[in-house]
Design a protein around this motif. Structure first.
Motif, PDB file in Angstrom:
ATOM      1  N   ARG A 118      -4.694   3.690  -4.137  1.00 26.18           N
ATOM      2  CA  ARG A 118      -4.726   2.241  -3.913  1.00 26.18           C
ATOM      3  C   ARG A 118      -3.347   1.618  -4.121  1.00 26.18           C
ATOM      4  NH1 ARG A 118      -9.710   2.842  -6.637  1.00 26.18           N
ATOM      5  NH2 ARG A 118      -8.743   2.204  -8.629  1.00 26.18           N
ATOM      6  N   LYS A 119      -2.645   2.103  -5.120  1.00 21.81           N
ATOM      7  CA  LYS A 119      -1.308   1.586  -5.393  1.00 21.81           C
ATOM      8  C   LYS A 119      -0.362   1.875  -4.238  1.00 21.81           C
ATOM      9  CE  LYS A 119       2.211   1.811  -9.039  1.00 21.81           C
ATOM     10  NZ  LYS A 119       2.567   2.456 -10.349  1.00 21.81           N
ATOM     11  N   ILE A 120      -0.440   3.101  -3.723  1.00 24.77           N
ATOM     12  CA  ILE A 120       0.430   3.486  -2.606  1.00 24.77           C
ATOM     13  C   ILE A 120       0.070   2.674  -1.366  1.00 24.77           C
ATOM     14  CG2 ILE A 120       1.099   5.371  -1.092  1.00 24.77           C
ATOM     15  CD1 ILE A 120       2.264   5.588  -3.886  1.00 24.77           C
ATOM     16  N   ASN A 121      -1.219   2.535  -1.087  1.00 27.05           N
ATOM     17  CA  ASN A 121      -1.640   1.809   0.113  1.00 27.05           C
ATOM     18  C   ASN A 121      -1.292   0.313   0.023  1.00 27.05           C
ATOM     19  OD1 ASN A 121      -2.676   4.233   0.989  1.00 27.05           O
ATOM     20  ND2 ASN A 121      -4.782   3.787   0.316  1.00 27.05           N
ATOM     21  N   LEU A 122      -1.406  -0.264  -1.168  1.00 25.85           N
ATOM     22  CA  LEU A 122      -1.016  -1.670  -1.343  1.00 25.85           C
ATOM     23  C   LEU A 122       0.464  -1.860  -1.087  1.00 25.85           C
ATOM     24  CD1 LEU A 122      -1.776  -4.551  -2.191  1.00 25.85           C
ATOM     25  CD2 LEU A 122      -1.364  -3.886  -4.575  1.00 25.85           C
ATOM     26  N   ALA A 123       1.261  -0.902  -1.529  1.00 27.03           N
ATOM     27  CA  ALA A 123       2.707  -0.989  -1.291  1.00 27.03           C
ATOM     28  C   ALA A 123       3.022  -0.949   0.199  1.00 27.03           C
ATOM     29  CB  ALA A 123       3.419   0.136  -2.032  1.00 27.03           C
ATOM     30  N   TRP A 124       2.317  -0.056   0.939  1.00 25.36           N
ATOM     31  CA  TRP A 124       2.543   0.003   2.382  1.00 25.36           C
ATOM     32  C   TRP A 124       2.142  -1.323   3.053  1.00 25.36           C
ATOM     33  CZ3 TRP A 124       5.679   3.056   4.550  1.00 25.36           C
ATOM     34  CH2 TRP A 124       5.843   4.367   4.164  1.00 25.36           C
ATOM     35  N   TRP A 125       1.047  -1.894   2.606  1.00 22.97           N
ATOM     36  CA  TRP A 125       0.597  -3.164   3.205  1.00 22.97           C
ATOM     37  C   TRP A 125       1.583  -4.293   2.930  1.00 22.97           C
ATOM     38  CZ3 TRP A 125      -2.166  -7.428   0.561  1.00 22.97           C
ATOM     39  CH2 TRP A 125      -2.619  -8.406   1.467  1.00 22.97           C
ATOM     40  N   ILE A 126       2.068  -4.373   1.678  1.00 24.47           N
ATOM     41  CA  ILE A 126       3.032  -5.428   1.327  1.00 24.47           C
ATOM     42  C   ILE A 126       4.326  -5.249   2.112  1.00 24.47           C
ATOM     43  CG2 ILE A 126       4.457  -6.351  -0.530  1.00 24.47           C
ATOM     44  CD1 ILE A 126       2.160  -5.797  -2.444  1.00 24.47           C
ATOM     45  N   GLN A 127       4.760  -4.021   2.263  1.00 26.24           N
ATOM     46  CA  GLN A 127       5.990  -3.776   3.005  1.00 26.24           C
ATOM     47  C   GLN A 127       5.831  -4.198   4.470  1.00 26.24           C
ATOM     48  OE1 GLN A 127       7.499   0.198   2.695  1.00 26.24           O
ATOM     49  NE2 GLN A 127       8.949  -0.061   4.384  1.00 26.24           N
ATOM     50  N   THR A 128       4.671  -3.878   5.042  1.00 21.18           N
ATOM     51  CA  THR A 128       4.435  -4.268   6.436  1.00 21.18           C
ATOM     52  C   THR A 128       4.331  -5.781   6.595  1.00 21.18           C
ATOM     53  OG1 THR A 128       3.238  -2.178   6.734  1.00 21.18           O
ATOM     54  CG2 THR A 128       2.941  -3.879   8.426  1.00 21.18           C
ATOM     55  N   LEU A 129       3.794  -6.464   5.594  1.00 26.23           N
ATOM     56  CA  LEU A 129       3.552  -7.899   5.670  1.00 26.23           C
ATOM     57  C   LEU A 129       4.767  -8.750   5.316  1.00 26.23           C
ATOM     58  CD1 LEU A 129       1.461 -10.213   6.016  1.00 26.23           C
ATOM     59  CD2 LEU A 129       0.890  -9.906   3.596  1.00 26.23           C
ATOM     60  N   ALA A 179      -0.647  -1.238   8.784  1.00 26.42           N
ATOM     61  CA  ALA A 179      -0.252  -0.355   7.682  1.00 26.42           C
ATOM     62  C   ALA A 179      -1.254   0.767   7.429  1.00 26.42           C
ATOM     63  CB  ALA A 179      -0.069  -1.183   6.410  1.00 26.42           C
ATOM     64  N   ARG A 180      -2.458   0.695   7.962  1.00 26.69           N
ATOM     65  CA  ARG A 180      -3.477   1.731   7.714  1.00 26.69           C
ATOM     66  C   ARG A 180      -3.038   3.096   8.199  1.00 26.69           C
ATOM     67  NH1 ARG A 180      -9.488   0.416   9.354  1.00 26.69           N
ATOM     68  NH2 ARG A 180      -9.599   2.577   8.579  1.00 26.69           N
ATOM     69  N   ARG A 181      -2.162   3.149   9.163  1.00 24.90           N
ATOM     70  CA  ARG A 181      -1.711   4.445   9.662  1.00 24.90           C
ATOM     71  C   ARG A 181      -0.941   5.228   8.601  1.00 24.90           C
ATOM     72  NH1 ARG A 181       1.475   2.469  14.884  1.00 24.90           N
ATOM     73  NH2 ARG A 181       2.222   1.039  13.257  1.00 24.90           N
ATOM     74  N   ARG A 182      -0.427   4.513   7.580  1.00 26.62           N
ATOM     75  CA  ARG A 182       0.343   5.184   6.521  1.00 26.62           C
ATOM     76  C   ARG A 182      -0.422   5.266   5.195  1.00 26.62           C
ATOM     77  NH1 ARG A 182       6.387   2.505   7.165  1.00 26.62           N
ATOM     78  NH2 ARG A 182       6.737   3.117   9.347  1.00 26.62           N
ATOM     79  N   PHE A 183      -1.643   4.867   5.189  1.00 24.70           N
ATOM     80  CA  PHE A 183      -2.397   4.874   3.928  1.00 24.70           C
ATOM     81  C   PHE A 183      -2.612   6.315   3.432  1.00 24.70           C
ATOM     82  CE2 PHE A 183      -4.696   0.519   4.243  1.00 24.70           C
ATOM     83  CZ  PHE A 183      -3.472  -0.103   4.086  1.00 24.70           C
ATOM     84  N   GLU A 184      -2.736   6.407   2.134  1.00 26.34           N
ATOM     85  CA  GLU A 184      -2.877   7.724   1.457  1.00 26.34           C
ATOM     86  C   GLU A 184      -4.286   7.880   0.899  1.00 26.34           C
ATOM     87  OE1 GLU A 184      -0.847   9.195  -2.485  1.00 26.34           O
ATOM     88  OE2 GLU A 184       0.588   9.376  -0.810  1.00 26.34           O
ATOM     89  N   LYS A 185      -4.851   9.056   1.056  1.00 24.75           N
ATOM     90  CA  LYS A 185      -6.184   9.342   0.542  1.00 24.75           C
ATOM     91  C   LYS A 185      -6.109   9.877  -0.894  1.00 24.75           C
ATOM     92  CE  LYS A 185      -8.067  10.382   5.100  1.00 24.75           C
ATOM     93  NZ  LYS A 185      -8.761  11.383   5.960  1.00 24.75           N
ATOM     94  N   PRO A 186      -7.242   9.850  -1.656  1.00 23.48           N
ATOM     95  CA  PRO A 186      -7.224  10.369  -3.039  1.00 23.48           C
ATOM     96  C   PRO A 186      -6.833  11.837  -3.132  1.00 23.48           C
ATOM     97  CG  PRO A 186      -9.130   8.980  -2.706  1.00 23.48           C
ATOM     98  CD  PRO A 186      -8.499   9.161  -1.368  1.00 23.48           C
ATOM     99  N   GLU A 187      -7.230  12.688  -2.158  1.00 26.41           N
ATOM    100  CA  GLU A 187      -6.837  14.092  -2.189  1.00 26.41           C
ATOM    101  C   GLU A 187      -5.320  14.249  -2.145  1.00 26.41           C
ATOM    102  OE1 GLU A 187      -8.980  12.751  -0.202  1.00 26.41           O
ATOM    103  OE2 GLU A 187     -10.932  13.644  -0.735  1.00 26.41           O
ATOM    104  N   GLN A 188      -4.658  13.369  -1.319  1.00 27.36           N
ATOM    105  CA  GLN A 188      -3.192  13.412  -1.255  1.00 27.36           C
ATOM    106  C   GLN A 188      -2.577  12.904  -2.563  1.00 27.36           C
ATOM    107  OE1 GLN A 188      -2.865  10.959   2.244  1.00 27.36           O
ATOM    108  NE2 GLN A 188      -2.517  12.726   3.601  1.00 27.36           N
ATOM    109  N   SER A 189      -3.245  11.962  -3.179  1.00 23.74           N
ATOM    110  CA  SER A 189      -2.740  11.461  -4.461  1.00 23.74           C
ATOM    111  C   SER A 189      -2.840  12.528  -5.549  1.00 23.74           C
ATOM    112  CB  SER A 189      -3.519  10.205  -4.875  1.00 23.74           C
ATOM    113  OG  SER A 189      -3.339   9.189  -3.925  1.00 23.74           O
ATOM    114  N   LEU A 190      -3.875  13.407  -5.500  1.00 20.78           N
ATOM    115  CA  LEU A 190      -3.955  14.516  -6.461  1.00 20.78           C
ATOM    116  C   LEU A 190      -2.756  15.443  -6.330  1.00 20.78           C
ATOM    117  CD1 LEU A 190      -7.763  15.506  -6.391  1.00 20.78           C
ATOM    118  CD2 LEU A 190      -6.480  14.521  -8.300  1.00 20.78           C
TER     119      LEU A 190
END
Length: 454
Positions: free
Chosen positions: A21-32, A81-92
């Motif tokens: 969630r932290k990574i995906n929020l960062a991608w969204w803020i950067q895009t916005l 930004a959804r194209r760059r979102f990270e899943k929990p498996e990638q976060s592990l």
């Protein structure tokens, strides 16, 4: 009841989801960030413009519109930004790489190894840079708030009036001048103002139409006629009263009767005209008996005459909407406004003969104008006789220049000429016969014979 292995799995999964969630929020803020700042700046300008052009706009409506625009932009940025979102498996994988767990989490996720013990602090190797995160939305919010609440003056659209006919403004000024004079009846003034407003009530594109200009000219002529008539009748009545008062004792019965008739005619003209003196002045004139002026107190009679002169002056100052009188014309015609004619300027045949002024004339006194209607006659110049100039230098003469004039006589042949036979071959012919027969060559003579048969 969960086993210890399942509890470890859930704990690591929650940490991985938080990192995702932290990574995906960062991608969204950067895009916005960049579009948000741009929209905030443009939106502030739009809000200020709307508040200036439409000052009645509600602030909450503008604020809701700005919020809706930002929300729409945020939704678009989220989709991008959804194209760059990270899943929990990638976060592990990110966590085990940052904490150097040597694929322990990936192996436990695959079920080939047990879940490792959860440390006091799970480090995914990512931290917030708060300046980069907060500055864009804060700047956009500041712009929008400024657009909503920054003081701005409402635009006052200047009322662009189409130029109306000049005669209307002059006539209105004329009526205003007459309205200020309390010696005149207000009924006529109100009626003229009403007619003028009817002309103004037309569509602006019809103000200069033929019918409108014709109605304007007719209204102006009517007004000029009424003003001139009132001035003329007041002046005639005042002059008759003045002469009756001045020459009451030494006046013949015929002259006195003539002045009384003049006063009665003037009074009838004042009563019958559309423009009248006010009711008070008119009643005083009706009650006045010119035959018994001696019984009227002099101060009362003088007040009456002063009121008549005041009303006449108001008419004279407003002639046909010009509100300037004819003084400028008098100055133009007579130079300093004083003619050289005899008389005191009032047109009386028995006035002051030593005075100056053109006089106003009358039916028994001539036109009353000055001898020089176009001003003082200029001094005549002694031009003398016209003398021709003779040039002696013929080398500078041009074609068409006059070289010499001299008187001469025709050289007439006075020798006797004998008669000639009609058919004599040597006859030279007479008049036109000689011109076309003897002065033309043979070809020209053939042509003349062909057309004229001779």
């Amino acid at each position: 009841m969960q086993t210890p292995s399942e509890k470890l799995r859930d704990a690591w999964t929650r940490h991985a989801a938080a990192v995702a969630r932290k990574i995906n929020l960062a991608w969204w803020i950067q895009t916005l960030s960049t579009p948000l700042v741009t929209v905030g700046l443009v939106g502030a300008c739009v809000l200020l413009l709307i508040r200036r052009e439409a000052p009645d706009s509600q602030a909450w409506v503008l604020g809701l519109s700005a919020f809706g625009t930002v929300a729409l932009l945020a939704g678009i940025a989220w989709l991008v930004a959804r194209r760059r979102f990270e899943k929990p498996e990638q976060s592990l994988v990110r966590i085990e790489a940052s904490m150097r767990l040597r694929n322990a989490l990936s192996a436990a996720k695959a079920g080939v190894a047990p879940w490792p013990e959860l440390p006091p602090k799970v480090d995914a190797g990512v931290e917030w840079h708060w300046q980069r995160v907060l500055i864009p939305p804060f700047a956009a919010l500041l712009f929008l708030v400024a657009g909503l609440f920054f003081p701005v003056s409402a635009r006052t659209n200047p009322v662009v009036d189409k130029d109306e006919p000049l005669a209307w403004a002059k006539l209105e000024s004329d009526l205003q001048r007459l309205d200020e004079d309390k010696t005149l009846d207000e009924t006529y003034i109100e009626e003229m103002k009403k007619k003028l407003e009817e002309l103004r009530a037309q569509k602006e594109e019809d103000w200069f139409s033929h019918s409108s200009l014709e109605a304007t000219d007719s209204l102006k002529k009517e007004h000029t006629s009424q003003v001139d008539k009132l001035e003329r009748e007041l002046e005639r009545a005042d002059k008759a009263l003045g002469n009756l008062e001045k020459n009451a004792g030494g006046m013949s019965a015929a002259d006195k009767e003539k002045l009384l008739n003049q006063f009665d005619q003037a009074l009838q003209g004042l009563q019958n005209g559309a423009l009248k003196p006010n009711s008070k002045l008119l009643d005083q004139l009706k009650q006045l008996d010119p035959k018994n002026l001696g019984q009227i107190p002099p101060d009362q009679l003088q007040q009456l005459r002063d009121a008549m002169k005041k009303a006449g002056k108001a008419c004279k100052d407003c002639q046909g909407g010009d509100c300037q009188g004819d003084e400028w014309l008098d100055e133009l015609l007579d130079g300093d406004g004083k003619g050289k004619g005899g008389g005191s300027g009032d047109g009386d045949k028995d006035g002051d003969k030593d005075g100056e002024g053109a006089g106003k004339g009358g039916v028994d006194r001539g036109p009353g104008h000055s001898p020089g209607m176009l001003g003082a006659e200029g001094k005549k110049l002694d031009t003398g006789d016209l003398t021709g100039l003779e040039s002696k230098d013929l080398s500078r003469s041009l074609p068409g220049d006059l070289l010499q004039l001299q008187d001469g006589e025709h050289d007439v042949d006075k020798s006797a000429v004998g008669s000639h036979a009609g058919g004599e071959a040597g006859a030279t012919g007479d008049g036109g016969d000689r011109v076309w027969k003897d002065a033309l060559d043979p070809d020209e003579q053939k042509a003349m014979k062909k057309f004229f048969g001779q």
